[in-house]
Design an enzyme around this catalytic site. Structure first.
Site, PDB file in Angstrom:
ATOM      1  N   HIS A   1      -4.293   1.699   7.379  1.00 28.28           N
ATOM      2  CA  HIS A   1      -2.934   2.244   7.478  1.00 28.28           C
ATOM      3  C   HIS A   1      -2.757   3.387   6.469  1.00 28.28           C
ATOM      4  O   HIS A   1      -2.229   4.458   6.815  1.00 28.28           O
ATOM      5  CB  HIS A   1      -1.925   1.107   7.216  1.00 28.28           C
ATOM      6  N   GLU A   2      -3.205   3.162   5.229  1.00 28.61           N
ATOM      7  CA  GLU A   2      -3.023   4.178   4.184  1.00 28.61           C
ATOM      8  C   GLU A   2      -3.911   5.401   4.422  1.00 28.61           C
ATOM      9  O   GLU A   2      -3.479   6.534   4.206  1.00 28.61           O
ATOM     10  CB  GLU A   2      -3.291   3.591   2.799  1.00 28.61           C
TER      11      GLU A   2
ATOM     12  N   HIS B   1      -2.379   7.709   6.794  1.00 26.77           N
ATOM     13  CA  HIS B   1      -1.352   8.576   6.186  1.00 26.77           C
ATOM     14  C   HIS B   1      -1.978   9.884   5.685  1.00 26.77           C
ATOM     15  O   HIS B   1      -1.330  10.930   5.708  1.00 26.77           O
ATOM     16  CB  HIS B   1      -0.702   7.877   4.984  1.00 26.77           C
TER      17      HIS B   1
ATOM     18  N   CYS C   1       6.120   0.209   7.428  1.00 20.74           N
ATOM     19  CA  CYS C   1       5.756   1.321   6.551  1.00 20.74           C
ATOM     20  C   CYS C   1       6.929   1.642   5.636  1.00 20.74           C
ATOM     21  O   CYS C   1       8.075   1.675   6.085  1.00 20.74           O
ATOM     22  CB  CYS C   1       5.397   2.533   7.394  1.00 20.74           C
ATOM     23  N   LEU C   2       6.631   1.880   4.356  1.00 20.61           N
ATOM     24  CA  LEU C   2       7.689   2.195   3.394  1.00 20.61           C
ATOM     25  C   LEU C   2       8.394   3.500   3.759  1.00 20.61           C
ATOM     26  O   LEU C   2       9.516   3.729   3.329  1.00 20.61           O
ATOM     27  CB  LEU C   2       7.108   2.286   1.979  1.00 20.61           C
TER      28      LEU C   2
ATOM     29  N   GLN D   1       3.276  10.073   0.843  1.00 22.25           N
ATOM     30  CA  GLN D   1       4.562   9.356   0.891  1.00 22.25           C
ATOM     31  C   GLN D   1       5.433   9.634  -0.331  1.00 22.25           C
ATOM     32  O   GLN D   1       6.634   9.401  -0.297  1.00 22.25           O
ATOM     33  CB  GLN D   1       4.321   7.844   1.016  1.00 22.25           C
TER      34      GLN D   1
ATOM     35  N   GLY E   1       0.833  -1.202   0.000  1.00 25.11           N
ATOM     36  CA  GLY E   1       0.000   0.000   0.000  1.00 25.11           C
ATOM     37  C   GLY E   1       0.861   1.242   0.000  1.00 25.11           C
ATOM     38  O   GLY E   1       2.026   1.208   0.430  1.00 25.11           O
TER      39      GLY E   1
HETATM   40 NI    NI Z   1       2.838   3.502   5.579  1.00 24.57          NI
END
Ligand code: NI
Length: 159
Positions: free
Chosen positions: A130-131, A134, A88-89, A51, A46
């Site tokens: 989660h997304e 963000h 998380c990326l 991000q 995701g």
């Molecule tokens: Ni994330």
């Protein structure tokens, strides 16, 4: 398509609320394609627009071959609660345990501006929450019930 620069924890854009999308144009379509490519490049499931440095309410996910691009997503119903491990990326190599709703319904728009509703449970529901967090300036570590020891298999250069 292009892989865009990943913003990391500490970057201000990840701490702010993203703006509602009102234009469903070529720029949006290109951004969504780039977000998928960036997500695949980093082996994520995701990604949210902030991000990659875009403060707009757009997320992409791919879980169990279900691939979604959601614009202005909103959780309209939720049920159940469960804890699991997340990463998380934007903060590579760090994992934490996060409590989430286990089943949700999300109302959103597709890239053409049409209103859609998505039902999700399990990992897909977790990933969507989660997304969407963000988009509200919330990272998993802000709401984790505990953080795990750092994964020693991630080389220092990858953080
Ligand atoms: Ni994330």
């Amino acid at each position: 398509m292009a892989v865009r620069l990943m913003r990391e924890r500490g970057d201000e854009i990840l701490q702010n609320s993203a703006k509602t999308v009102t234009r469903f144009d070529r720029t949006l379509q290109r951004l969504v394609l780039d977000m998928f490519e960036t997500m695949y490049h980093h082996h994520g499931i995701g990604l949210a627009a902030p991000q990659v440095g875009i403060a707009k309410r757009i997320i992409v996910v791919e879980v169990d071959e279900q691939k979604l691009a959601l614009v202005n997503p909103e959780i309209v119903w939720a049920s159940g609660e469960g804890s699991d491990i997340e990463g998380c990326l934007s903060w590579p190599g760090n994992l934490g345990e996060v409590k989430r709703r286990t089943s949700i319904r999300v109302k959103a728009q597709n890239i053409h501006g049409e209103v859609i509703e998505v039902a999700a449970e399990g990992l897909l529901a977790r990933c969507l929450q989660h997304e969407i967090d963000h988009l509200n300036g919330v990272l998993f570590c802000d709401i984790a019930t505990r953080m795990l020891e750092k994964d020693p298999s991630v080389p220092p250069g990858n953080e």
